[in-house]
Design a protein around this motif. Structure first.
Motif, PDB file in Angstrom:
ATOM      1  N   PHE A 161      -8.207  61.623   6.498  1.00 26.09           N
ATOM      2  CA  PHE A 161      -8.000  60.243   6.940  1.00 26.09           C
ATOM      3  C   PHE A 161      -6.554  59.786   6.835  1.00 26.09           C
ATOM      4  O   PHE A 161      -6.267  58.602   6.994  1.00 26.09           O
ATOM      5  CB  PHE A 161      -8.909  59.302   6.145  1.00 26.09           C
ATOM      6  N   LYS A 180      -2.180  57.090   2.605  1.00 26.12           N
ATOM      7  CA  LYS A 180      -2.427  55.686   2.298  1.00 26.12           C
ATOM      8  C   LYS A 180      -1.544  55.271   1.126  1.00 26.12           C
ATOM      9  O   LYS A 180      -1.174  56.100   0.297  1.00 26.12           O
ATOM     10  CB  LYS A 180      -3.897  55.457   1.900  1.00 26.12           C
ATOM     11  N   PHE A 231       5.329  56.308  11.727  1.00 32.31           N
ATOM     12  CA  PHE A 231       6.360  56.395  12.757  1.00 32.31           C
ATOM     13  C   PHE A 231       6.048  55.435  13.898  1.00 32.31           C
ATOM     14  O   PHE A 231       4.877  55.199  14.217  1.00 32.31           O
ATOM     15  CB  PHE A 231       6.440  57.818  13.320  1.00 32.31           C
ATOM     16  N   LYS A 284       5.454  54.272  17.688  1.00 32.72           N
ATOM     17  CA  LYS A 284       4.798  54.978  18.802  1.00 32.72           C
ATOM     18  C   LYS A 284       5.850  55.499  19.774  1.00 32.72           C
ATOM     19  O   LYS A 284       6.843  54.830  20.034  1.00 32.72           O
ATOM     20  CB  LYS A 284       3.865  54.039  19.550  1.00 32.72           C
ATOM     21  N   PRO A 306       5.791  62.205  16.264  1.00 28.81           N
ATOM     22  CA  PRO A 306       5.606  62.416  14.825  1.00 28.81           C
ATOM     23  C   PRO A 306       4.541  61.517  14.199  1.00 28.81           C
ATOM     24  O   PRO A 306       4.290  60.408  14.674  1.00 28.81           O
ATOM     25  CB  PRO A 306       6.984  62.082  14.250  1.00 28.81           C
ATOM     26  N   SER A 307       3.951  62.030  13.132  1.00 26.45           N
ATOM     27  CA  SER A 307       3.014  61.259  12.330  1.00 26.45           C
ATOM     28  C   SER A 307       3.286  61.608  10.867  1.00 26.45           C
ATOM     29  O   SER A 307       3.539  62.766  10.546  1.00 26.45           O
ATOM     30  CB  SER A 307       1.577  61.627  12.712  1.00 26.45           C
ATOM     31  N   SER A 329      -5.901  53.379  10.815  1.00 22.01           N
ATOM     32  CA  SER A 329      -5.104  54.513  10.335  1.00 22.01           C
ATOM     33  C   SER A 329      -5.977  55.626   9.756  1.00 22.01           C
ATOM     34  O   SER A 329      -5.511  56.732   9.534  1.00 22.01           O
ATOM     35  CB  SER A 329      -4.079  54.049   9.302  1.00 22.01           C
ATOM     36  N   TYR A 330      -7.238  55.326   9.479  1.00 29.15           N
ATOM     37  CA  TYR A 330      -8.144  56.378   8.984  1.00 29.15           C
ATOM     38  C   TYR A 330      -8.663  57.249  10.132  1.00 29.15           C
ATOM     39  O   TYR A 330      -9.080  58.367   9.926  1.00 29.15           O
ATOM     40  CB  TYR A 330      -9.328  55.753   8.251  1.00 29.15           C
ATOM     41  N   ASP A 390      -3.897  58.752  14.111  1.00 30.96           N
ATOM     42  CA  ASP A 390      -2.617  58.961  13.422  1.00 30.96           C
ATOM     43  C   ASP A 390      -1.563  58.003  13.980  1.00 30.96           C
ATOM     44  O   ASP A 390      -1.878  57.076  14.732  1.00 30.96           O
ATOM     45  CB  ASP A 390      -2.187  60.436  13.475  1.00 30.96           C
ATOM     46  N   ASP A 391      -0.282  58.232  13.598  1.00 29.32           N
ATOM     47  CA  ASP A 391       0.785  57.287  13.952  1.00 29.32           C
ATOM     48  C   ASP A 391       0.930  57.139  15.463  1.00 29.32           C
ATOM     49  O   ASP A 391       1.416  56.126  15.957  1.00 29.32           O
ATOM     50  CB  ASP A 391       2.139  57.756  13.392  1.00 29.32           C
ATOM     51  N   GLN A 392       0.556  58.185  16.210  1.00 31.01           N
ATOM     52  CA  GLN A 392       0.709  58.173  17.669  1.00 31.01           C
ATOM     53  C   GLN A 392      -0.609  57.888  18.385  1.00 31.01           C
ATOM     54  O   GLN A 392      -0.777  58.202  19.569  1.00 31.01           O
ATOM     55  CB  GLN A 392       1.298  59.507  18.138  1.00 31.01           C
ATOM     56  N   ASP A 393      -1.564  57.346  17.646  1.00 31.50           N
ATOM     57  CA  ASP A 393      -2.880  57.000  18.213  1.00 31.50           C
ATOM     58  C   ASP A 393      -3.665  58.214  18.712  1.00 31.50           C
ATOM     59  O   ASP A 393      -4.492  58.091  19.615  1.00 31.50           O
ATOM     60  CB  ASP A 393      -2.733  55.969  19.347  1.00 31.50           C
ATOM     61  N   ARG A 394      -3.369  59.381  18.109  1.00 34.19           N
ATOM     62  CA  ARG A 394      -4.218  60.549  18.375  1.00 34.19           C
ATOM     63  C   ARG A 394      -5.357  60.525  17.359  1.00 34.19           C
ATOM     64  O   ARG A 394      -5.165  60.119  16.212  1.00 34.19           O
ATOM     65  CB  ARG A 394      -3.407  61.844  18.206  1.00 34.19           C
ATOM     66  N   ARG A 411      -7.355  61.717  14.481  1.00 30.28           N
ATOM     67  CA  ARG A 411      -6.946  62.618  13.402  1.00 30.28           C
ATOM     68  C   ARG A 411      -7.656  63.962  13.541  1.00 30.28           C
ATOM     69  O   ARG A 411      -8.793  64.035  13.984  1.00 30.28           O
ATOM     70  CB  ARG A 411      -7.235  61.985  12.043  1.00 30.28           C
ATOM     71  N   HIS A 470      -9.082  66.129  11.700  1.00 36.26           N
ATOM     72  CA  HIS A 470     -10.374  66.453  11.085  1.00 36.26           C
ATOM     73  C   HIS A 470     -11.369  65.307  11.190  1.00 36.26           C
ATOM     74  O   HIS A 470     -12.338  65.246  10.440  1.00 36.26           O
ATOM     75  CB  HIS A 470     -10.172  66.868   9.633  1.00 36.26           C
TER      76      HIS A 470
END
Lengths: 363, 85
Positions: free
Chosen positions: A59, A62, A81, A83, A90-91, B42-43, B46-50, B52, B54
Protein backbone atom coordinates in the motif's frame (compact mmCIF):
# COMPACT_ATOMS: atom_id res chain seq x y z
CA UNK A 1 25.54 20.13 29.73
CA UNK A 2 23.74 17.99 27.21
CA UNK A 3 21.15 15.62 28.57
CA UNK A 4 21.78 11.89 28.68
CA UNK A 5 19.68 9.97 26.20
CA UNK A 6 17.05 8.20 28.30
CA UNK A 7 14.78 7.17 25.45
CA UNK A 8 15.32 5.33 22.16
CA UNK A 9 12.85 4.96 19.29
CA UNK A 10 13.46 1.75 17.38
CA UNK A 11 11.82 1.35 13.97
CA UNK A 12 11.74 -2.29 12.88
CA UNK A 13 10.36 -4.42 10.10
CA UNK A 14 7.46 -5.29 12.36
CA UNK A 15 6.68 -2.20 14.38
CA UNK A 16 7.85 0.60 16.65
CA UNK A 17 9.53 -0.03 19.98
CA UNK A 18 9.80 2.89 22.40
CA UNK A 19 12.50 2.16 24.99
CA UNK A 20 12.93 4.15 28.17
CA UNK A 21 15.59 4.05 30.83
CA UNK A 22 14.34 3.74 34.38
CA UNK A 23 15.90 2.82 37.72
CA UNK A 24 15.93 -0.86 36.72
CA UNK A 25 17.52 -0.17 33.36
CA UNK A 26 16.15 -0.04 29.85
CA UNK A 27 12.71 -1.42 29.06
CA UNK A 28 10.27 -1.38 26.17
CA UNK A 29 7.78 1.19 27.45
CA UNK A 30 5.43 1.14 24.47
CA UNK A 31 4.90 -0.46 21.08
CA UNK A 32 2.99 0.77 18.05
CA UNK A 33 2.28 -0.31 14.48
CA UNK A 34 3.04 -3.96 15.34
CA UNK A 35 3.29 -6.01 12.17
CA UNK A 36 3.99 -3.03 9.91
CA UNK A 37 7.29 -2.45 8.12
CA UNK A 38 8.80 0.79 9.40
CA UNK A 39 11.85 2.59 8.06
CA UNK A 40 12.30 5.58 10.36
CA UNK A 41 11.22 6.93 13.73
CA UNK A 42 12.04 10.42 14.92
CA UNK A 43 11.33 12.63 17.91
CA UNK A 44 11.68 16.25 16.85
CA UNK A 45 13.67 17.84 19.68
CA UNK A 46 12.26 21.28 18.85
CA UNK A 47 8.65 20.51 19.71
CA UNK A 48 8.47 16.90 20.95
CA UNK A 49 6.47 15.68 17.96
CA UNK A 50 7.04 12.04 17.01
CA UNK A 51 7.15 10.81 13.41
CA UNK A 52 7.12 7.25 12.06
CA UNK A 53 7.70 6.31 8.42
CA UNK A 54 5.92 3.17 7.26
CA UNK A 55 6.64 1.12 4.19
CA UNK A 56 3.50 -0.95 3.69
CA UNK A 57 4.73 -3.16 0.89
CA UNK A 58 1.38 -3.39 -0.87
CA UNK A 59 0.00 0.00 0.00
CA UNK A 60 2.99 2.32 -0.31
CA UNK A 61 4.86 4.60 2.07
CA UNK A 62 3.01 6.39 4.85
CA UNK A 63 3.93 8.99 7.44
CA UNK A 64 2.45 8.94 10.93
CA UNK A 65 2.64 11.76 13.46
CA UNK A 66 2.02 11.86 17.19
CA UNK A 67 1.58 15.06 19.14
CA UNK A 68 0.94 13.33 22.46
CA UNK A 69 4.28 11.55 22.78
CA UNK A 70 3.15 8.33 21.14
CA UNK A 71 -0.22 7.75 22.80
CA UNK A 72 -2.06 8.35 19.54
CA UNK A 73 -1.03 8.70 15.90
CA UNK A 74 -2.44 10.47 12.89
CA UNK A 75 -1.61 9.67 9.30
CA UNK A 76 -0.16 12.64 7.44
CA UNK A 77 0.45 13.14 3.74
CA UNK A 78 3.58 11.21 2.80
CA UNK A 79 6.10 12.76 0.41
CA UNK A 80 5.11 12.04 -3.19
CA UNK A 81 6.37 13.06 -6.61
CA UNK A 82 4.39 15.52 -8.73
CA UNK A 83 2.35 13.94 -11.51
CA UNK A 84 4.12 13.71 -14.86
CA UNK A 85 3.10 12.76 -18.38
CA UNK A 86 5.66 9.95 -18.32
CA UNK A 87 4.00 6.58 -17.79
CA UNK A 88 7.22 5.49 -16.10
CA UNK A 89 7.21 8.58 -13.88
CA UNK A 90 8.64 8.38 -10.35
CA UNK A 91 6.90 7.20 -7.21
CA UNK A 92 8.34 7.28 -3.71
CA UNK A 93 9.31 3.75 -2.76
CA UNK A 94 10.77 4.15 0.72
CA UNK A 95 11.24 6.94 3.27
CA UNK A 96 14.95 6.54 3.88
CA UNK A 97 15.82 9.52 6.07
CA UNK A 98 13.72 12.02 8.01
CA UNK A 99 15.30 14.95 9.81
CA UNK A 100 14.16 18.13 11.54
CA UNK A 101 15.10 21.46 9.97
CA UNK A 102 17.17 23.97 11.95
CA UNK A 103 16.36 25.39 15.35
CA UNK A 104 15.32 28.65 13.67
CA UNK A 105 12.72 27.04 11.39
CA UNK A 106 10.16 25.30 13.61
CA UNK A 107 8.00 22.71 11.90
CA UNK A 108 10.34 22.26 8.94
CA UNK A 109 11.18 18.64 8.11
CA UNK A 110 13.37 17.10 5.41
CA UNK A 111 12.80 13.63 4.00
CA UNK A 112 15.14 11.61 1.76
CA UNK A 113 13.57 8.83 -0.27
CA UNK A 114 14.38 5.80 -2.34
CA UNK A 115 13.52 7.05 -5.77
CA UNK A 116 16.08 9.81 -5.25
CA UNK A 117 13.75 12.64 -4.28
CA UNK A 118 14.50 15.02 -1.43
CA UNK A 119 11.33 16.52 0.07
CA UNK A 120 10.67 19.42 2.46
CA UNK A 121 7.70 19.99 4.70
CA UNK A 122 7.09 23.46 6.18
CA UNK A 123 4.30 22.28 8.48
CA UNK A 124 5.26 19.21 10.52
CA UNK A 125 4.51 16.79 7.74
CA UNK A 126 1.09 18.10 6.73
CA UNK A 127 2.38 18.82 3.22
CA UNK A 128 5.55 18.06 1.26
CA UNK A 129 7.30 19.58 -1.74
CA UNK A 130 9.91 17.89 -3.91
CA UNK A 131 13.20 19.80 -3.84
CA UNK A 132 13.47 20.70 -7.51
CA UNK A 133 17.01 22.07 -7.24
CA UNK A 134 18.46 18.62 -6.55
CA UNK A 135 15.93 16.59 -8.55
CA UNK A 136 16.60 18.57 -11.71
CA UNK A 137 20.37 18.24 -11.62
CA UNK A 138 21.35 16.55 -14.90
CA UNK A 139 23.86 14.35 -13.05
CA UNK A 140 20.95 12.51 -11.43
CA UNK A 141 20.75 10.20 -14.43
CA UNK A 142 24.12 8.78 -13.37
CA UNK A 143 22.98 7.98 -9.84
CA UNK A 144 22.62 4.26 -9.18
CA UNK A 145 20.83 1.94 -6.82
CA UNK A 146 20.69 -1.75 -6.14
CA UNK A 147 20.41 -3.80 -3.02
CA UNK A 148 18.21 -4.10 0.02
CA UNK A 149 15.49 -1.48 -0.21
CA UNK A 150 17.55 0.58 -2.61
CA UNK A 151 16.83 -0.63 -6.12
CA UNK A 152 16.72 3.03 -7.01
CA UNK A 153 19.00 5.77 -5.68
CA UNK A 154 18.29 6.50 -2.04
CA UNK A 155 18.95 9.65 -0.01
CA UNK A 156 20.05 8.10 3.26
CA UNK A 157 21.57 11.09 5.07
CA UNK A 158 20.40 14.68 5.59
CA UNK A 159 22.58 16.89 7.79
CA UNK A 160 21.34 20.41 8.52
CA UNK A 161 24.26 22.60 9.64
CA UNK A 162 23.68 23.71 13.25
CA UNK A 163 25.37 27.06 12.40
CA UNK A 164 23.16 27.83 9.38
CA UNK A 165 19.94 25.99 8.51
CA UNK A 166 20.34 26.82 4.83
CA UNK A 167 23.50 24.73 4.64
CA UNK A 168 22.63 21.06 4.20
CA UNK A 169 24.69 18.00 3.34
CA UNK A 170 22.97 14.96 1.86
CA UNK A 171 24.36 11.50 1.19
CA UNK A 172 23.05 9.40 -1.68
CA UNK A 173 23.42 5.68 -2.26
CA UNK A 174 24.66 5.80 -4.98
CA UNK A 175 24.94 9.44 -6.01
CA UNK A 176 27.70 10.89 -3.84
CA UNK A 177 27.66 13.76 -1.36
CA UNK A 178 25.67 16.87 -2.28
CA UNK A 179 25.54 20.22 -0.52
CA UNK A 180 23.45 23.36 -0.62
CA UNK A 181 24.24 26.70 0.99
CA UNK A 182 20.97 28.39 0.08
CA UNK A 183 18.34 26.17 1.65
CA UNK A 184 18.08 23.82 -1.32
CA UNK A 185 17.81 26.20 -4.27
CA UNK A 186 21.18 25.16 -5.71
CA UNK A 187 23.34 22.11 -5.09
CA UNK A 188 26.90 21.01 -5.74
CA UNK A 189 28.48 17.57 -5.57
CA UNK A 190 31.23 17.45 -2.95
CA UNK A 191 32.55 13.91 -3.29
CA UNK A 192 36.20 14.78 -3.93
CA UNK A 193 38.38 12.03 -2.49
CA UNK A 194 35.74 9.30 -2.56
CA UNK A 195 36.31 6.41 -4.94
CA UNK A 196 34.40 3.28 -5.90
CA UNK A 197 36.85 0.39 -6.22
CA UNK A 198 34.31 -1.87 -7.92
CA UNK A 199 33.74 0.47 -10.87
CA UNK A 200 35.64 0.46 -14.18
CA UNK A 201 38.86 2.47 -13.66
CA UNK A 202 37.67 5.47 -15.66
CA UNK A 203 34.60 5.85 -13.45
CA UNK A 204 36.13 5.12 -10.03
CA UNK A 205 36.27 8.74 -8.96
CA UNK A 206 33.07 9.85 -10.68
CA UNK A 207 31.38 11.96 -7.97
CA UNK A 208 27.89 10.98 -9.12
CA UNK A 209 28.19 7.24 -8.61
CA UNK A 210 29.70 7.15 -5.11
CA UNK A 211 27.83 4.80 -2.79
CA UNK A 212 27.50 6.83 0.39
CA UNK A 213 26.05 4.49 3.01
CA UNK A 214 25.86 7.08 5.77
CA UNK A 215 27.43 10.36 6.94
CA UNK A 216 27.66 11.64 10.53
CA UNK A 217 28.67 15.08 11.75
CA UNK A 218 30.18 16.40 14.99
CA UNK A 219 27.57 18.82 16.32
CA UNK A 220 30.07 21.06 18.14
CA UNK A 221 32.57 21.11 15.25
CA UNK A 222 30.27 20.83 12.24
CA UNK A 223 33.10 20.82 9.70
CA UNK A 224 34.14 17.40 11.02
CA UNK A 225 32.27 14.64 9.22
CA UNK A 226 32.67 10.86 9.01
CA UNK A 227 31.43 8.77 6.11
CA UNK A 228 30.85 5.04 5.68
CA UNK A 229 31.14 4.31 1.97
CA UNK A 230 30.45 1.02 0.24
CA UNK A 231 34.17 0.33 0.00
CA UNK A 232 35.60 2.06 3.02
CA UNK A 233 35.57 4.80 5.61
CA UNK A 234 36.27 8.44 4.82
CA UNK A 235 36.66 11.61 6.85
CA UNK A 236 36.27 15.31 6.11
CA UNK A 237 37.57 18.22 8.16
CA UNK A 238 36.37 20.93 5.78
CA UNK A 239 32.60 20.61 6.07
CA UNK A 240 32.34 17.75 3.61
CA UNK A 241 33.98 19.59 0.71
CA UNK A 242 36.69 16.96 0.38
CA UNK A 243 37.25 13.50 1.83
CA UNK A 244 40.23 11.42 2.90
CA UNK A 245 40.14 7.65 3.21
CA UNK A 246 40.57 6.24 6.71
CA UNK A 247 42.67 3.14 6.21
CA UNK A 248 43.13 2.37 9.90
CA UNK A 249 39.57 1.08 10.35
CA UNK A 250 39.47 -2.50 11.58
CA UNK A 251 38.62 -5.36 11.59
CA UNK A 252 37.23 -4.52 8.12
CA UNK A 253 36.28 -1.48 6.10
CA UNK A 254 32.79 -2.48 4.91
CA UNK A 255 29.75 -1.35 6.83
CA UNK A 256 26.68 0.83 6.76
CA UNK A 257 26.47 2.84 9.96
CA UNK A 258 28.55 5.60 11.50
CA UNK A 259 28.10 7.81 14.56
CA UNK A 260 30.08 10.98 15.28
CA UNK A 261 30.82 12.20 18.80
CA UNK A 262 28.66 15.30 19.40
CA UNK A 263 31.51 17.28 20.97
CA UNK A 264 34.82 15.64 20.07
CA UNK A 265 35.59 15.84 16.34
CA UNK A 266 38.25 13.12 16.70
CA UNK A 267 35.85 10.45 17.95
CA UNK A 268 33.55 8.27 15.82
CA UNK A 269 32.08 4.77 15.86
CA UNK A 270 31.52 2.22 13.07
CA UNK A 271 30.09 -1.31 12.89
CA UNK A 272 32.18 -3.20 10.32
CA UNK A 273 31.04 -6.30 8.44
CA UNK A 274 33.19 -8.67 6.38
CA UNK A 275 32.58 -7.14 2.97
CA UNK A 276 29.88 -6.23 0.49
CA UNK A 277 29.09 -9.75 -0.67
CA UNK A 278 29.34 -11.20 2.86
CA UNK A 279 27.41 -8.99 5.20
CA UNK A 280 28.18 -10.56 8.56
CA UNK A 281 30.65 -9.70 11.34
CA UNK A 282 34.24 -10.81 10.82
CA UNK A 283 34.78 -14.30 12.31
CA UNK A 284 31.23 -14.27 13.75
CA UNK A 285 32.30 -11.68 16.35
CA UNK A 286 30.02 -8.70 16.86
CA UNK A 287 32.15 -5.57 17.33
CA UNK A 288 32.01 -1.79 17.23
CA UNK A 289 35.10 0.09 15.99
CA UNK A 290 35.94 3.40 17.68
CA UNK A 291 38.55 6.02 17.04
CA UNK A 292 39.27 8.75 19.57
CA UNK A 293 42.31 10.26 17.85
CA UNK A 294 40.99 11.40 14.52
CA UNK A 295 41.40 8.00 12.84
CA UNK A 296 45.09 7.52 13.65
CA UNK A 297 44.03 4.37 15.46
CA UNK A 298 40.89 2.33 16.05
CA UNK A 299 39.93 0.27 19.05
CA UNK A 300 37.73 -2.77 18.43
CA UNK A 301 35.11 -2.81 21.20
CA UNK A 302 33.81 -6.24 22.20
CA UNK A 303 32.84 -6.21 25.89
CA UNK A 304 29.23 -7.34 26.24
CA UNK A 305 28.88 -8.13 22.52
CA UNK A 306 28.67 -11.79 21.36
CA UNK A 307 32.04 -13.09 20.22
CA UNK A 308 30.90 -16.45 18.85
CA UNK A 309 28.46 -17.21 16.05
CA UNK A 310 27.12 -13.66 15.75
CA UNK A 311 25.72 -12.80 12.33
CA UNK A 312 24.20 -9.42 13.07
CA UNK A 313 24.22 -6.72 10.45
CA UNK A 314 23.69 -3.09 11.42
CA UNK A 315 22.02 -1.00 8.74
CA UNK A 316 22.60 2.68 7.99
CA UNK A 317 20.34 4.05 10.72
CA UNK A 318 20.96 1.30 13.25
CA UNK A 319 23.65 3.15 15.25
CA UNK A 320 23.26 6.35 17.26
CA UNK A 321 24.98 8.32 20.00
CA UNK A 322 23.28 10.60 22.50
CA UNK A 323 23.99 14.29 23.09
CA UNK A 324 26.63 13.56 25.74
CA UNK A 325 28.63 11.18 23.57
CA UNK A 326 28.53 8.58 26.32
CA UNK A 327 25.45 6.56 25.45
CA UNK A 328 25.26 4.57 22.24
CA UNK A 329 22.71 2.24 20.74
CA UNK A 330 23.25 -0.47 18.14
CA UNK A 331 20.30 -2.32 16.59
CA UNK A 332 20.82 -5.26 14.24
CA UNK A 333 18.89 -7.06 11.54
CA UNK A 334 18.91 -10.10 13.84
CA UNK A 335 16.81 -8.12 16.31
CA UNK A 336 19.42 -7.44 18.95
CA UNK A 337 19.59 -4.03 20.56
CA UNK A 338 22.74 -3.23 22.50
CA UNK A 339 23.29 -0.10 24.56
CA UNK A 340 26.52 1.33 25.94
CA UNK A 341 26.66 3.94 28.65
CA UNK A 342 30.41 4.51 28.52
CA UNK A 343 31.22 5.45 24.98
CA UNK A 344 31.26 1.87 23.78
CA UNK A 345 33.70 0.43 26.34
CA UNK A 346 31.02 -2.09 27.35
CA UNK A 347 27.59 -3.03 26.05
CA UNK A 348 24.37 -4.46 27.48
CA UNK A 349 21.71 -6.30 25.55
CA UNK A 350 18.57 -4.21 26.04
CA UNK A 351 16.33 -6.33 23.82
CA UNK A 352 17.14 -9.62 22.12
CA UNK A 353 14.05 -10.62 20.22
CA UNK A 354 13.11 -7.59 18.21
CA UNK A 355 12.21 -7.76 14.53
CA UNK A 356 15.01 -6.63 12.18
CA UNK A 357 16.03 -3.12 13.22
CA UNK A 358 15.82 -0.48 10.50
CA UNK A 359 16.52 2.56 12.67
CA UNK A 360 17.48 3.13 16.31
CA UNK A 361 17.63 6.69 17.51
CA UNK A 362 17.89 8.55 20.82
CA UNK A 363 14.76 10.62 21.40
CA UNK B 1 -24.16 3.01 -8.74
CA UNK B 2 -21.39 0.46 -8.40
CA UNK B 3 -20.69 -1.13 -5.05
CA UNK B 4 -17.02 -0.77 -3.92
CA UNK B 5 -15.60 -2.86 -1.11
CA UNK B 6 -12.06 -3.01 0.28
CA UNK B 7 -10.07 -5.84 1.83
CA UNK B 8 -10.12 -6.13 5.60
CA UNK B 9 -6.32 -5.89 5.50
CA UNK B 10 -6.65 -2.33 4.31
CA UNK B 11 -9.15 -1.44 7.03
CA UNK B 12 -6.38 -2.00 9.56
CA UNK B 13 -4.57 1.03 8.14
CA UNK B 14 -7.23 3.40 6.87
CA UNK B 15 -10.97 3.86 7.16
CA UNK B 16 -12.58 2.39 4.02
CA UNK B 17 -16.16 1.24 4.41
CA UNK B 18 -18.00 -0.20 1.41
CA UNK B 19 -19.72 2.52 -0.59
CA UNK B 20 -22.05 2.90 -3.57
CA UNK B 21 -20.72 5.40 -6.08
CA UNK B 22 -21.31 6.27 -9.74
CA UNK B 23 -18.74 5.91 -12.52
CA UNK B 24 -18.34 4.28 -15.92
CA UNK B 25 -14.83 2.85 -15.41
CA UNK B 26 -12.86 1.35 -12.53
CA UNK B 27 -10.81 4.53 -12.28
CA UNK B 28 -13.87 6.81 -12.38
CA UNK B 29 -15.59 4.79 -9.67
CA UNK B 30 -12.49 4.79 -7.47
CA UNK B 31 -11.98 8.53 -8.00
CA UNK B 32 -15.46 9.07 -6.66
CA UNK B 33 -14.58 7.02 -3.60
CA UNK B 34 -11.36 9.01 -3.09
CA UNK B 35 -13.25 12.30 -3.42
CA UNK B 36 -14.70 11.58 -0.01
CA UNK B 37 -11.63 9.84 1.39
CA UNK B 38 -8.38 11.45 0.19
CA UNK B 39 -6.00 9.38 2.34
CA UNK B 40 -7.32 6.17 0.79
CA UNK B 41 -6.04 7.13 -2.67
CA UNK B 42 -2.36 6.63 -1.80
CA UNK B 43 -3.06 3.06 -0.63
CA UNK B 44 -4.45 2.08 -4.01
CA UNK B 45 -2.64 4.31 -6.51
CA UNK B 46 1.03 5.38 -6.53
CA UNK B 47 2.38 8.92 -7.06
CA UNK B 48 1.59 8.73 -10.80
CA UNK B 49 -1.93 7.33 -10.31
CA UNK B 50 -0.89 3.84 -11.39
CA UNK B 51 -2.56 0.97 -9.56
CA UNK B 52 -0.02 -0.18 -6.96
CA UNK B 53 1.86 -3.25 -8.12
CA UNK B 54 0.48 -5.59 -5.47
CA UNK B 55 -3.02 -4.19 -5.33
CA UNK B 56 -5.67 -6.08 -7.28
CA UNK B 57 -9.05 -4.85 -8.44
CA UNK B 58 -11.81 -7.24 -9.40
CA UNK B 59 -15.06 -6.30 -11.08
CA UNK B 60 -17.45 -9.02 -9.98
CA UNK B 61 -15.41 -12.21 -10.50
CA UNK B 62 -12.90 -10.83 -13.04
CA UNK B 63 -9.61 -9.08 -12.49
CA UNK B 64 -9.78 -5.56 -13.91
CA UNK B 65 -7.56 -2.67 -14.91
CA UNK B 66 -8.30 1.00 -14.15
CA UNK B 67 -9.65 1.70 -17.63
CA UNK B 68 -12.05 -1.26 -17.71
CA UNK B 69 -15.77 -0.41 -17.88
CA UNK B 70 -18.09 -0.71 -14.92
CA UNK B 71 -21.85 -1.14 -15.02
CA UNK B 72 -24.32 0.28 -12.49
CA UNK B 73 -24.95 -3.09 -10.86
CA UNK B 74 -21.33 -4.22 -10.74
CA UNK B 75 -19.40 -4.92 -7.58
CA UNK B 76 -15.76 -3.79 -7.31
CA UNK B 77 -13.46 -5.43 -4.81
CA UNK B 78 -10.03 -3.98 -3.96
CA UNK B 79 -7.52 -6.25 -2.24
CA UNK B 80 -3.81 -7.04 -2.19
CA UNK B 81 -1.51 -9.97 -2.76
CA UNK B 82 -0.09 -11.21 0.54
CA UNK B 83 3.41 -12.63 0.66
CA UNK B 84 6.60 -12.44 2.67
CA UNK B 85 7.75 -13.46 6.13
Amino acid sequence: MAAMGNRILVATRKGLFDLKRGKAGWRIARTAFLGDILSQALRDPRDGTLYVAQSLGHFGVKLQRSQDDGRSWKEMAAPSFPKTDDRNGPSVEYLFAIEPGGADEPGVLWCGTVGGGLFRSPDRGASWTLNAGLWERPERKDWGGGGFNVDKPGIDTILVDPRDSKRIVVGISSGGVWQTSDGGATWRNTSKGLYAEYMPPARREDPNIQDVHRIARCTAVPDALWLQHHNGVFRSTDGGTSWKEVKTIRPSKFGFAVAAHPKDPSTAWFVPGVKDECRIPVDGKMVVARTTDGAKTFKVLTKGLPQKHAYDLVLRHGLDVDATGKRLVVGSTTGHLWISENGGNSWTLAAGNLPPVMSARFA
Amino acid sequence: MARVAFTGNLKRHVDCPAVDVPGASVRAVLENVFAGNALLRSYVFDDQDRLRRHVNVYVNEKRAEPDDPVGPRDEIFVFQSLAGG
